[in-house]
Design an enzyme around this catalytic site. Structure first.
Site, PDB file in Angstrom:
ATOM      1  N   SER B  93      19.622  12.867   1.744  1.00  0.00           N
ATOM      2  CA  SER B  93      18.660  11.766   1.670  1.00  0.00           C
ATOM      3  C   SER B  93      19.215  10.439   2.178  1.00  0.00           C
ATOM      4  O   SER B  93      18.484   9.459   2.291  1.00  0.00           O
ATOM      5  CB  SER B  93      18.134  11.607   0.242  1.00  0.00           C
ATOM      6  OG  SER B  93      19.097  10.974  -0.563  1.00  0.00           O
ATOM      7  N   LYS B 136      14.374   6.097  -7.242  1.00  0.00           N
ATOM      8  CA  LYS B 136      15.099   5.304  -6.244  1.00  0.00           C
ATOM      9  C   LYS B 136      14.431   3.952  -6.017  1.00  0.00           C
ATOM     10  O   LYS B 136      15.107   2.918  -5.903  1.00  0.00           O
ATOM     11  CB  LYS B 136      15.186   6.083  -4.926  1.00  0.00           C
ATOM     12  CG  LYS B 136      16.155   7.278  -4.981  1.00  0.00           C
ATOM     13  CD  LYS B 136      16.011   8.144  -3.729  1.00  0.00           C
ATOM     14  CE  LYS B 136      17.048   9.269  -3.697  1.00  0.00           C
ATOM     15  NZ  LYS B 136      16.826  10.167  -2.537  1.00  0.00           N
TER      16      LYS B 136
END
Ligand SMILES: [Ca+2]
Ligand SMILES: [Ca+2]
Ligand SMILES: [Ca+2]
Ligand SMILES: [Ca+2]
Ligand SMILES: [Ca+2]
Ligand SMILES: [Ca+2]
Ligand SMILES: [Ca+2]
Ligand SMILES: [Ca+2]
Ligand SMILES: [Ca+2]
Ligand SMILES: [Ca+2]
Ligand SMILES: [Ca+2]
Ligand SMILES: [Ca+2]
Lengths: 220, 220, 220, 220, 220, 220
Positions: B93, B136
């Site tokens: 990611s 996040k």
């Protein structure tokens, strides 16, 4: 996330097919890119490939190097199984998918995104049989693919249910040049590319009629 | 130590985002530098990267090599996860974070330090979905970031609480060129850089509309 | 054997600092030499470096290659932890020690032997915080060092006892150019060397004001 | 087989010293040869060297490359512990033995075969202390050696019994140039060789007066 | 299969000798070939060599590279233990066999097929003692060999039974040049080859008279 | 899948023979392709070769490099055991099969597809005996092969049942040049190719008459 097979033609992207567990298939796309190399050119495959998958990439690279000739010495070939996940990629049945993605990237020619494919390869371009063909064809049909390429030697294994029969066209092939003839975009350029591939690897194609099955002997 | 996101633009430094344990996010900065090589150029990443993270760097390097063309053969690309700690870095990611840091270092163009980002990448520049997007985004907001880049395919996963909604702007993207358009400093130079990136990798971008989810099949 | 810190300036030798067990520090010198290479230049570090220490050397090498430019392609950089013993070297806190030793060896400029130092480094020259600062300062003082360099971000961690306070001067730094300004011998040459280092890596230095702590997330 | 130390001078062969078990020493000869390389020059050491011994060879190679300058890039340096046996070679105390054997082979100058030696080395030529000095000196004396070189920092450790005191001369050294001055044959050529070695590595020698003991910290 | 030692002279094939289990010897032939290399020249040995055997080949390669000078950089040296079997090859006692096979292949000069040999080698050409000499001599005699080369330092170990004493001539040697003088075919060419080998490696030969036994110390 | 041996001549494809379990043989085809290399040429074999099989390929490569001379330095040799399966390939009995496939691919000359073969090789071209000869011959006969090549040293081991005796012709050989003489297509070109192979490797062939059996000693 729901996978919907795309429309149109895209260079460097091919819908591969894989078997999940015992009895279901899945579309597993392969993407490729060709770049300037750092040092001697390399073939770099990601997606946590296990040993047989790594060897399959190595076999495919023989065809790529032969096809692109001296140009390849200063280039890195990147191959990515974009949805391989943590389980990684096993087996050699993505060989024709990888070969098609790389040649498409190398030549900048689009690949039909409504097409899926499965098949192993010899270093001379022969398409060799794989396992799980029926499950793979069904997965391709369910995801909306219109056509699916399988090895000619696997035709005898196809036992798809009636509901899928009209959804998807099955195209048997015995040489990588046939795969590209079906998959690539753009009539006159494609034909010359397919012809070049035939010339390079065609001798085994013309004369051989062996039906080779997947078996596991250990020679001594 | 308390992490405070910096003001202004810094070349070669990008705020990435990572998931800690089950349900919290963290800002994980990536720094990059491009140097003369010893021998053939290499891409060198530190922060104890596990296998998927290492493969992600390998995929990003395809875009970097394509972008910088022959110049890269005599250069080493250094990528550092500056706060990776002993646990190391896992997953793919941080791919767009790494790509942005390296291109920023290569071109000497500053990156917005009030921006954070998360996203996987294909070797052709497509931004692919990742996990833990909500955690996040919250971590980016808490640390004082003003904007956060996420993959367009992850928009459906965003479920941030009201308190964060007004603190941070969410920017969905589907191609690396959009990431750089948002992250980099300096209007006319940036646009030419973004255009070059589009030209190089843009073909997949234009035609593909596949929504690819993170799954883990094992093809055979 | 009793370690007595030396007087004067010596090229290629720097007093590093390490933590022993739970609560004591130790002076751990680093020596460096730059030689013609056999084949492509390499950075070779001995002292049984564990993974984080090896990665720290790799990060330092980015600065060295940038600093020495094309000259480095035909040279081997040798780095030796002369008293590492069988336990080997762990962590990244010797990064500024290694950078100073190598640049001193490369330029043939002496390093102050009454100085000790500890600090991690980014690939762009930022000095990052480390652990065990108080124990390390005390060890430097006990061994007779007059000055000790620590990361600015660690100033808050310094809790040395009164007896050491007057023995040793604590010098906080935030960029590798400051380390060399303090450590190297010879006024006019040193300044030009420090300036060159600032020019090469200075952009991150000017604008960044992030306080980065040592944490251990695992991004996914 | 009984080992009898040879008379005269032989190029590329040096009597090293090792510790066997708890309390006995042994003469362990090192032989070296310098040959044209296949590909980039390499330093190749045999005798089943464990990690510390391999790193010691790596440190010695810094001095060799510096000494022989560009000549070394096309040469392979072979180092053989001729009686290492299945247990292999551990530790770094053969460093000066290896350095002397290689420089002797490189220059074609004979080494005194009635001399034995033990000592570790920094990459800049400093002779560093080792363990088991007393047992090693006794082994050298028993085998008929007339002289033995030890690190100056080990003088305090020498506790040999009266019977050996008159049999063997103990020569303490602190720099590799002193080792070669004692070991090599042929007055005028040797002096120029020793001078060259001093010039190359001498700066650390002149100013440093640190007494470094063998300890085993683990920096963090 | 029954091994019958051949008549006449064959290039690149030498009868080595090995110990089987506790108390029997066996003839173990070595074959060598020198070919154009792919990339930098390599020394490639097959027969599943264990570590000591691999190091022995490495030591032999020092003599080969010295002997053939610059010619070797573009050549691969192939060494095959043709009857090694699954157990592989251990130890360093085939060193002179390997050296003789390679030099014979390199020069295209035949080796006496009624000769067998055993002996270790230093990197400078000294023949060093090995184990199992008596069993090896008896194996050579039983298989029909007329002569057997052993290290001079092993003469004291020879205790063959009366029945073999008249069947086979024992030739003790202390330098590789003597081995080739005995083994190779063709008077005037052989002498020049042996002289060249003496010149290259002869200095250690002339002056050294050390009797080195096979022992296993572990230096520290 | 049922394996049917093909008719006619195909370049780069040879019917090898392997043993399955205790008492049955199988036809195991080898395919080869020669391509431009990326960096220094390599020999790349797939089919999950175990150590002995990998070493056999290495031995065969000595003959290939000798045969093709300098041409090989810029070429990659691909060797594929197309039906090796997950068990992989063990042993060295496919050596003549591999050598024939590669030389056929290199020269573009067809191989007889109604022929099968088994045999080990020395680096100088001698055909060495293998195990399981009887089972292999029967497998070749059952699959429809008309002829089978075996090592001359294995003639004593052939005990095939009456039913196979008339189906298949057994051709014993002792040198690789004889294998190619039997296997390749096209009279005048083949003869020149076989002659070249004899010239290159023939010296061992002419004079040697050793009957070498497969045994497994461990030399010391
Ligand atoms: Ca590369
Ligand atoms: Ca459709
Ligand atoms: Ca490098
Ligand atoms: Ca803010
Ligand atoms: Ca090197
Ligand atoms: Ca002081
Ligand atoms: Ca080499
Ligand atoms: Ca004496
Ligand atoms: Ca090679
Ligand atoms: Ca006889
Ligand atoms: Ca390659
Ligand atoms: Ca037939």
């Amino acid at each position: 996330y729901e996978l919907q097979v795309a429309e149109g033609y895209v260079p460097g992207r091919v819908n591969g097919l894989a078997v999940m567990g015992e009895d279901s298939g899945i579309v597993l796309p392969v993407m490729a890119e060709v770049t300037p190399s750092q040092g001697p050119g390399e073939v770099i495959a990601t997606g946590q490939l296990k040993e047989m998958a790594q060897e399959a990439v190595s076999n495919v690279s023989a065809i790529i190097k032969k096809f692109s000739d001296e140009d390849i010495t200063q280039k890195d070939i990147h191959i990515q199984f974009v949805q391989a996940g943590e389980g990684g990629v096993d087996g050699d049945s993505a060989s024709i998918t990888v070969a098609t993605a790389v040649i498409s990237a190398l030549e900048g020619v689009g690949v039909d995104q409504s097409l899926a494919m499965t098949g192993s390869l010899s270093v001379r371009g022969d398409v060799l049989p794989v396992g799980g063909v029926t499950h793979k064809i069904e997965a391709a049909a369910k995801t909306g693919c219109d056509r699916v390429i399988i090895p000619e030697a696997n035709l005898q294994d196809v036992m798809i249910e009636d509901e899928y029969e009209d959804m998807i066209e099955i195209i048997p092939v015995s040489h990588i040049s046939e795969v590209l003839d079906v998959a690539l975009e753009g009539e006159p350029e494609k034909d010359s590319l397919v012809d070049r591939l035939k010339t390079i690897t065609g001798s085994a194609l013309d004369k051989q009629s062996v039906s080779q099955g997947p078996s596991s002997p250990s020679p001594q």
